[in-house]
Scaffold this motif. Structure first.
Motif, short mmCIF file in Angstrom:
data_model
loop_
_atom_site.label_atom_id
_atom_site.label_comp_id
_atom_site.label_asym_id
_atom_site.label_seq_id
_atom_site.Cartn_x
_atom_site.Cartn_y
_atom_site.Cartn_z
N ILE A 208 0.87 -1.17 0.00
CA ILE A 208 0.00 0.00 0.00
C ILE A 208 0.90 1.22 0.00
O ILE A 208 1.71 1.41 0.92
CB ILE A 208 -0.93 0.02 1.23
N VAL A 209 0.79 2.04 -1.03
CA VAL A 209 1.70 3.18 -1.16
C VAL A 209 1.02 4.49 -0.79
O VAL A 209 1.66 5.55 -0.84
CB VAL A 209 2.29 3.26 -2.59
N GLY A 210 -0.23 4.47 -0.43
CA GLY A 210 -0.90 5.69 0.01
C GLY A 210 -2.36 5.70 -0.36
O GLY A 210 -2.91 4.72 -0.88
N ARG A 211 -3.01 6.79 -0.07
CA ARG A 211 -4.38 7.03 -0.48
C ARG A 211 -4.36 7.86 -1.75
O ARG A 211 -3.45 8.66 -1.97
CB ARG A 211 -5.14 7.79 0.61
N LEU A 212 -5.38 7.67 -2.57
CA LEU A 212 -5.48 8.51 -3.76
C LEU A 212 -5.41 9.98 -3.38
O LEU A 212 -4.71 10.78 -4.00
CB LEU A 212 -6.81 8.24 -4.49
N LYS A 213 -6.13 10.34 -2.30
CA LYS A 213 -6.16 11.74 -1.89
C LYS A 213 -4.87 12.14 -1.17
O LYS A 213 -4.61 13.33 -0.99
CB LYS A 213 -7.35 11.99 -0.98
N ASP A 214 -4.06 11.16 -0.71
CA ASP A 214 -2.82 11.48 -0.01
C ASP A 214 -1.62 11.58 -0.95
O ASP A 214 -0.57 12.09 -0.55
CB ASP A 214 -2.51 10.42 1.06
N MET A 215 -1.77 11.08 -2.17
CA MET A 215 -0.66 11.15 -3.11
C MET A 215 -0.29 12.61 -3.34
O MET A 215 -1.15 13.46 -3.55
CB MET A 215 -1.03 10.49 -4.43
N ILE A 216 1.00 12.89 -3.28
CA ILE A 216 1.49 14.26 -3.45
C ILE A 216 1.90 14.45 -4.91
O ILE A 216 2.63 13.63 -5.47
CB ILE A 216 2.70 14.52 -2.53
N ILE A 217 1.43 15.51 -5.52
CA ILE A 217 1.83 15.84 -6.90
C ILE A 217 2.61 17.14 -6.84
O ILE A 217 2.05 18.22 -6.69
CB ILE A 217 0.61 15.95 -7.84
N ARG A 218 3.93 17.01 -6.93
CA ARG A 218 4.82 18.18 -6.84
C ARG A 218 5.42 18.44 -8.20
O ARG A 218 6.21 17.65 -8.71
CB ARG A 218 5.92 17.91 -5.82
N GLY A 219 5.04 19.55 -8.80
CA GLY A 219 5.59 19.92 -10.10
C GLY A 219 5.41 18.84 -11.14
O GLY A 219 6.30 18.62 -11.98
N ILE B 180 4.29 11.55 -5.96
CA ILE B 180 5.09 11.15 -4.81
C ILE B 180 4.21 10.37 -3.85
O ILE B 180 3.12 10.84 -3.47
CB ILE B 180 5.68 12.39 -4.09
N TYR B 181 4.68 9.20 -3.42
CA TYR B 181 3.92 8.34 -2.52
C TYR B 181 4.49 8.46 -1.12
O TYR B 181 5.63 8.07 -0.86
CB TYR B 181 3.95 6.89 -3.02
N PRO B 182 3.71 9.03 -0.18
CA PRO B 182 4.24 9.30 1.16
C PRO B 182 4.87 8.10 1.84
O PRO B 182 5.89 8.24 2.52
CB PRO B 182 2.98 9.77 1.92
N ARG B 183 4.29 6.92 1.65
CA ARG B 183 4.81 5.76 2.38
C ARG B 183 6.26 5.46 2.00
O ARG B 183 7.06 5.01 2.83
CB ARG B 183 3.92 4.54 2.14
N GLU B 184 6.61 5.69 0.74
CA GLU B 184 7.99 5.43 0.31
C GLU B 184 8.97 6.29 1.11
O GLU B 184 10.03 5.81 1.55
CB GLU B 184 8.12 5.73 -1.18
N ILE B 185 8.63 7.56 1.30
CA ILE B 185 9.52 8.45 2.05
C ILE B 185 9.51 8.08 3.53
O ILE B 185 10.56 8.13 4.20
CB ILE B 185 9.09 9.92 1.84
#
Length: 569
Positions: free
Chosen positions: A453-464, A468-473
């Motif tokens: 599980i790499v995150g929620r659709l709404k939690d995925m970060i789109i930077r530029g 970006i998947y928060p769980r990876e970081i």
């Protein structure tokens, strides 16, 4: 446990093929069968109430509570709410309502007047079971706001403008209270006529009947009442227990809340489907009480979210307790750092601990690891698909993505709820025409069928433009020796759309700085994944079940950052 059928074109689709058939019985029939098979085996131990029952006694008590509920005039299909912490009566009511054809409505013990009013009225609860108080919640005072005329009412004749469907209040206390029945009265009401009525009702029940409503803790909008059937809960509990390799010799310590699926399905139903013993340390999670219960009752299994296990491992008296009886259990709810998992295995003796993933709407578990999985698999993934379920990962157009590519996790099978109570629109938004439940979770499937599980659709970060998947970081930052826990989320940014933000809890006695952590990240991960904003905190906002509320962190940071313009770091 299951065999993930390999797909020739390597798409992200798996089916949990199994030689073990689904159980085609109601909860009442299941309990009767188990009680006949293991009558003398311990069924329920509630430490703080000093309750002990074997399966014969437990089944008999459930029968009398069920008959008593029908004697009150409750009819099959009507809803009865339980607004209470973990107690023996909660477990009895879970099985008694199912036997009486009633629908149990789980109400969060932390609810206050507004939330309680919404829940009761949304599903039309005819009765409500409650204690006098739990922690800071004084339930009778809260009810006084909703039912000001309660003290002038007789039991069964409540009249409330704000709770028009409610007729019965059942108090988990022997001290009398005007307008309320005491729990002990249910047994008195269970006379020969009531038991005869119960037998008649049970004979007409079907395992596809609704049996439980659980309110989902959405971050926006009003809570939705996920409606589950006997078939949903019986089978999910059974296959959860199978993954843990439970037998009648096991004793499962359940410190997680019953009002949530973790307690009542992964806990109670997993135990009962295998004739195992349910051990309840206390009304709410208490580290010391949990450790004492495991040691004193020689528990073989223990459930919890990662923060619970961390609290147990770090308790100053941890090494006083003999936990060598432990073997298995479930860790679920959020990411577990591998070092924490190693300590759970080595210091708590839980060599066969499993990881589970699911959601209330799917009863809840869809993926689970098994004891044979390597430790790394039990940390890096949530295991493989459960028996008799299908899962696919799809992109924004609904197309199945290739293996190794993130997509929204959708599941189909016996576990999918009937729907949201009295809410066709939101049900249709969640379950599509093909019967697929759209979870909103982003996942990746590997070639062997393990899911991450790499995150929620709404939690995925789109930077530029970068996804970006928060769980990876988060997983990367757990490797830093000073970091105890971390949560990654996105905050609005004028230049890039979003920036990565980290809230970090440091280990006791450890120090570091924003600059040091950013430098550490730049050496190991892509520049756009490096947290631009870092805050050191003592705790994270959490739900009662231990799920981190990232949306509250995001709101806090965006309020804090609003006056200043953000720039790229």
């Amino acid at each position: 446990m299951t065999t993930a059928i390999p797909i020739a074109n390597a798409l992200s689709y798996v089916h949990g093929a199994s030689s073990q058939p689904l159980l085609g019985e109601t909860i009442g029939a299941l309990l009767r069968r188990v009680a006949q098979t293991f009558p003398q085996r311990p069924a329920l131990v509630v430490c703080d109430q000093q309750v002990r029952m074997n399966y014969r006694q437990f089944d008999a008590e459930v029968q009398h509570v069920a008959a008593g509920l029908l004697a009150l005039g409750l009819e099959p299909g009507e809803r009865i709410g339980i607004w209470a912490p973990n107690r023996a009566e909660w477990v009895l009511l879970q099985f008694a309502t199912a036997r009486a054809g009633l629908i149990l409505v789980n109400i969060n013990p932390a609810y206050r007047a507004h939330e309680l009013e919404y829940a009761i009225n949304k599903v039309g609860c005819r009765a409500l079971v409650l204690p006098r108080r739990f922690k800071s919640s004084h339930y009778l005072q809260i009810l006084d706001d909703l039912i000001p005329e309660r003290h002038e009412s007789r039991p069964g004749e409540l009249q409330s403008r704000r709770l028009p469907a409610l007729r019965e209040l059942i108090l988990l206390d022997e001290q009398p209270e005007p307008g309320m029945r005491r729990w002990s009265e249910l047994r008195v009401l269970a006379d020969e006529a009531a038991l005869s009525r119960l037998a008649e009702v049970e004979s007409g029940l079907d395992f596809d009947d609704p049996v439980n409503i659980q309110f989902t803790s959405g971050t926006t909008g009003a809570p939705k009442g996920a409606t589950l059937t006997h078939h949903n809960i019986v089978n999910n509990g059974f296959f959860i227990g199978e993954a843990m390799q439970l037998t009648e010799a096991d004793r499962l310590c359940i410190p997680v809340p019953f009002y949530h699926c973790f307690g009542m399905v992964l806990g109670n139903m997993a135990a009962v489907t295998h004739g195992a013993c349910m051990v309840i340390p206390g009304e709410g999670f208490d580290v010391l009480a949990t450790l004492q219960a495991v040691a004193a009752e020689r528990c073989t299994a223990l459930h919890g979210v990662p923060t619970m296990f961390i609290a147990e491992l770090e308790h100053p008296r941890f090494h006083e307790f003999d936990l060598s009886s432990l073997r298995t259990g479930i860790m679920a709810g959020s990411t577990c750092p591998i070092e924490v998992m190693r300590r759970v295995v080595n210091e708590m003796h839980m060599r066969d601990i499993t990881i589970a993933y699911g959601m209330t709407e799917t009863s809840p578990v869809s993926f689970q690891s098994i004891p044979a999985d390597p430790l790394a698999r039990r940390v890096e993934s949530v295991g493989r698909v459960h028996p008799h379920l299908e899962v696919k990962l799809v992109d924004e157009l609904g197309h199945i993505v290739p293996r190794g590519v993130p997509g929204e996790l959708c599941t189909r099978g016996y576990s999918v709820m009937l729907g949201y109570w009295d809410d066709r629109i939101r049900t249709a938004e969640a379950i599509d025409r093909g019967g697929w439940m759209h979870t909103g979770d982003l996942a990746v499937l590997d070639d062997e069928g393990y899911a991450r599980i790499v995150g929620r659709l709404k939690d995925m970060i789109i930077r530029g433009g970068e996804n970006i998947y928060p769980r990876e970081i988060e997983e990367f930052l757990y490797t830093h020796p000073a970091i105890k826990d971390v949560q990654i989320f996105g905050v609005a940014d004028q230049r890039f759309g979003e920036q990565v933000c980290a809230w970090i809890q440091l280990r006791e006695g450890c120090t570091t700085s924003v600059e040091e952590l950013q430098h550490y990240c730049r050496r190991h991960i892509a520049y756009y994944k490096v947290p631009h904003h870092i805050r050191f905190v003592d705790s994270f906002p959490m739900t009662v079940t231990g799920k981190v509320q990232k949306y509250l962190m995001r709101e806090t940071m965006e309020r804090e950052l609003k006056p200043a313009e953000t720039v790229d770091g």
